[in-house]
Design a protein around this motif. Structure first.
Motif, mmCIF file in Angstrom:
data_model
loop_
_atom_site.group_PDB
_atom_site.id
_atom_site.type_symbol
_atom_site.label_atom_id
_atom_site.label_comp_id
_atom_site.label_asym_id
_atom_site.label_seq_id
_atom_site.Cartn_x
_atom_site.Cartn_y
_atom_site.Cartn_z
ATOM 1 N N ALA A 1 1.156 52.851 28.075
ATOM 2 C CA ALA A 1 2.435 52.449 28.238
ATOM 3 C C ALA A 1 3.066 53.051 29.466
ATOM 4 O O ALA A 1 2.486 54.158 29.875
ATOM 5 C CB ALA A 1 3.235 52.867 26.786
ATOM 6 N N GLY A 2 3.926 52.506 30.224
ATOM 7 C CA GLY A 2 4.480 52.949 31.352
ATOM 8 C C GLY A 2 5.914 53.021 31.338
ATOM 9 O O GLY A 2 6.793 52.624 30.446
ATOM 10 N N LYS A 3 6.390 54.191 32.280
ATOM 11 C CA LYS A 3 7.838 54.389 32.266
ATOM 12 C C LYS A 3 8.464 53.767 33.567
ATOM 13 O O LYS A 3 9.855 53.700 33.441
ATOM 14 C CB LYS A 3 8.076 55.809 32.464
ATOM 15 N N THR A 4 7.894 53.191 34.373
ATOM 16 C CA THR A 4 8.544 52.598 35.366
ATOM 17 C C THR A 4 7.880 50.948 35.542
ATOM 18 O O THR A 4 6.779 50.837 35.408
ATOM 19 C CB THR A 4 7.857 53.202 36.870
ATOM 20 N N ILE A 5 8.946 50.398 36.022
ATOM 21 C CA ILE A 5 8.871 48.858 35.966
ATOM 22 C C ILE A 5 9.292 48.442 37.132
ATOM 23 O O ILE A 5 10.185 48.826 37.870
ATOM 24 C CB ILE A 5 9.847 48.084 34.682
ATOM 25 N N HIS A 6 8.237 47.608 37.870
ATOM 26 C CA HIS A 6 8.439 47.158 39.314
ATOM 27 C C HIS A 6 8.555 45.667 39.290
ATOM 28 O O HIS A 6 7.707 45.009 38.467
ATOM 29 C CB HIS A 6 7.582 47.701 40.084
ATOM 30 N N GLU B 1 4.051 51.166 35.646
ATOM 31 C CA GLU B 1 3.516 52.150 36.447
ATOM 32 C C GLU B 1 3.917 53.476 35.730
ATOM 33 O O GLU B 1 4.614 53.358 34.518
ATOM 34 C CB GLU B 1 4.083 52.046 37.758
ATOM 35 N N GLN B 2 3.474 54.562 36.058
ATOM 36 C CA GLN B 2 3.629 55.745 35.632
ATOM 37 C C GLN B 2 3.147 55.652 34.008
ATOM 38 O O GLN B 2 4.128 55.677 33.225
ATOM 39 C CB GLN B 2 5.184 56.214 35.681
ATOM 40 N N LEU B 3 1.962 55.437 33.974
ATOM 41 C CA LEU B 3 1.310 55.289 32.599
ATOM 42 C C LEU B 3 0.981 56.564 31.664
ATOM 43 O O LEU B 3 0.776 57.735 32.509
ATOM 44 C CB LEU B 3 -0.055 54.609 32.604
ATOM 45 N N TYR B 4 1.280 56.289 30.450
ATOM 46 C CA TYR B 4 1.042 57.278 29.601
ATOM 47 C C TYR B 4 0.095 56.996 28.433
ATOM 48 O O TYR B 4 0.054 55.682 28.134
ATOM 49 C CB TYR B 4 2.384 58.025 28.930
ATOM 50 N N ASP B 5 -0.527 57.612 27.681
ATOM 51 C CA ASP B 5 -1.309 57.314 26.482
ATOM 52 C C ASP B 5 -0.449 56.731 25.510
ATOM 53 O O ASP B 5 0.824 57.137 25.179
ATOM 54 C CB ASP B 5 -1.902 58.500 25.802
ATOM 55 N N ASP B 6 -0.618 55.711 25.050
ATOM 56 C CA ASP B 6 0.393 54.772 24.024
ATOM 57 C C ASP B 6 0.861 55.728 22.712
ATOM 58 O O ASP B 6 1.963 55.865 22.332
ATOM 59 C CB ASP B 6 -0.033 53.625 23.592
ATOM 60 N N MET B 7 -0.177 56.537 22.173
ATOM 61 C CA MET B 7 0.245 57.433 21.284
ATOM 62 C C MET B 7 1.052 58.679 21.683
ATOM 63 O O MET B 7 1.803 59.267 20.667
ATOM 64 C CB MET B 7 -1.127 58.104 20.582
ATOM 65 N N GLN B 8 1.473 58.715 22.812
ATOM 66 C CA GLN B 8 2.316 59.997 23.190
ATOM 67 C C GLN B 8 3.560 59.323 23.218
ATOM 68 O O GLN B 8 4.651 60.210 23.129
ATOM 69 C CB GLN B 8 1.894 60.112 24.851
ATOM 70 N N VAL C 1 13.546 55.790 29.841
ATOM 71 C CA VAL C 1 13.493 57.225 29.195
ATOM 72 C C VAL C 1 12.093 57.013 28.388
ATOM 73 O O VAL C 1 11.432 58.205 28.700
ATOM 74 C CB VAL C 1 14.532 57.156 28.309
ATOM 75 N N THR C 2 11.689 55.851 27.706
ATOM 76 C CA THR C 2 10.395 56.238 26.888
ATOM 77 C C THR C 2 9.334 55.277 27.448
ATOM 78 O O THR C 2 9.946 53.938 27.706
ATOM 79 C CB THR C 2 11.016 55.647 25.462
ATOM 80 N N PRO C 3 8.245 55.628 27.590
ATOM 81 C CA PRO C 3 7.251 54.627 28.088
ATOM 82 C C PRO C 3 7.180 53.386 27.104
ATOM 83 O O PRO C 3 7.373 53.550 25.959
ATOM 84 C CB PRO C 3 5.960 55.406 28.040
#
Length: 417
Positions: A295-300, A355-362, A320-322
């Motif tokens: 999941a990502g926090k930055t949308i372009h 962009e600015q990706l995180y693991d979805d479970m986080q 705020v939240t991915p």
């Protein structure tokens, strides 16, 4: 230059000559090197690009892979125009890679593109002979199995193999460049002929009085590094034939830093139509993110206006939240669109990125909204599409004139499969 401390390998760089055109010629029972054939993305559009021209067509008319369909000599009765079939090219490329695995282990094979591949043949002398013998065997077998001619460069590393292939092997069939050959075989050539130097870098180096690779090799390393950073340093060492990139390993695994989709539209889109296009691009982007459990926090969002107007904008914003939920990404894209769109220009190019990706479970679920349901809905739609095809379930907006999902489902890499 003292090369004693630098690694020496036996690397082959194999390039399929006019690959798309060669595959199409073989399908028609023609000699790829003699047929006058052009592969066009979409022959129904006069402005469609020529994806590949056979060697004979290039030689006779000077057609290149940036020519347009309307520029082809239609009055030549020998000219054969074929629509691109990307699935065939991908299949042939995979089969050629399988052939190479008969010579070298998987970790020694590094595909660079659909028609170009590096193979490290260290330690295979007792099985197949030296580098030249292996190159000849591979070249012969590719021709016999697939009917395709290839060029092969041999070098101590990937750069040397690629450079000598581009500069010499395309004329000679097979060519070799070792460290000791750099001054003779590479230095006399203009820098723009060298792999890794584009038109912009060429202009920059030309302003410094650097025209040939030899001049680049004998320029000031500290100045190049100061002016162009890591790229300047890399160009300097390449000019001396030095490349420390790995020649063994799993070259298929790379860290995903973002997910994105974009396209140049076949016609100018109005404001209302482009909203549908953005939604479908967000859908595909989030689907890829969900598949990778990211999941990502930055949308372009990037928008390019029509040729008559020119320009456009490229903007991003963080949340705020991915997320990997289609409508959350789309809503942010619409905020960016409404804020930066000039309100009147037609649109020709669109791209979206997560962009600015995180693991979805986080990611944390909010108890006071329906994020969980929206996420579950996305996964259900993904499963349906995975099982029954990308158009098995679509939003109603995809059937409107601005929809692109149905047309894109018929293509690979933007061209018909």
């Amino acid at each position: 230059m003292d090369y004693t401390s630098y690694p020496r390998h036996h690397v082959l760089c194999i390039d399929m000559r006019s690959f798309y055109a060669s595959v199409e010629a073989v399908k028609l029972g023609l000699d790829p090197m003699q047929a006058i054939l052009a592969v066009v993305g979409d022959p129904s559009r006069s402005g469609s690009i020529v994806l590949a021209a056979s060697p004979a067509l290039k030689q006779k008319y000077g057609v290149s892979n940036v020519s347009r369909y309307f520029e082809l000599p239609k009055d030549d009765p020998e000219l054969i125009i074929v629509q691109a079939h990307m699935a065939d090219y991908v299949h042939t490329s995979i089969e050629i890679t399988k052939l190479l695995m008969e010579y070298a282990p998987k970790e020694a094979i590094h595909p660079y593109s659909i028609d170009e591949i590096w193979v490290t043949v260290d330690g295979l002398e007792k099985l197949f002979g030296d580098s030249w013998q292996i190159a000849r065997m591979i070249k012969k077998e590719i021709l016999e199995r697939f009917g395709i001619t290839c060029s092969i460069g041999i070098g101590d590393n990937k750069f040397l193999a690629k450079a000598v292939m581009d500069l010499h092997a395309k004329k000679e069939g097979i060519a070799e460049c070792r460290y000791e050959d750099v001054e003779e075989k590479l230095w006399p050539f203009p820098i723009e002929k060298i792999w890794g130097i584009g038109s912009r870098m060429k202009r920059n180096l030309n302003r410094m009085g650097i025209i040939t690779l030899g001049q680049l090799a004998n320029s000031n390393l500290k100045y190049l590094k100061k002016r162009y950073g890591v790229m300047g340093e890399q160009l300097y060492w390449h000019a001396w034939g030095i490349d420390l990139s790995p020649v063994f390993g799993d070259f298929t695994k790379t860290e995903q830093k973002s997910f994105g989709h974009g396209m140049t539209l076949l016609r100018d889109y109005s404001e209302s139509e482009v909203r549908i296009c953005i939604l479908e691009l967000c859908e595909e982007t989030c689907r890829r993110a969900r598949t990778a459990n990211k999941a990502g926090k930055t949308i372009h969002l990037g928008i390019g206006y029509s040729k008559e107007v020119g320009g456009g904008f490229s903007r991003s914003r963080s949340i705020v939240t991915p997320t990997n939920i289609t409508m959350e990404m789309y809503e942010m894209c619409m905020q960016l669109f409404e804020e930066f769109y000039d309100g009147k220009s037609n649109i020709r190019r669109v791209y979206v990125t997560l962009e600015q990706l995180y693991d979805d479970m986080q990611t944390q679920l909010n108890l006071f909204d329906n994020t969980s349901k929206r996420k579950d809905l996305g996964f259900v739609m993904d499963r349906i599409r995975d099982k029954y095809g990308s158009t098995a379930i679509l939003r109603a907006s995809s059937y409107l004139p601005g929809g692109i999902a149905i047309d894109r489902s018929k293509k690979i890499g933007g061209h018909f499969a």
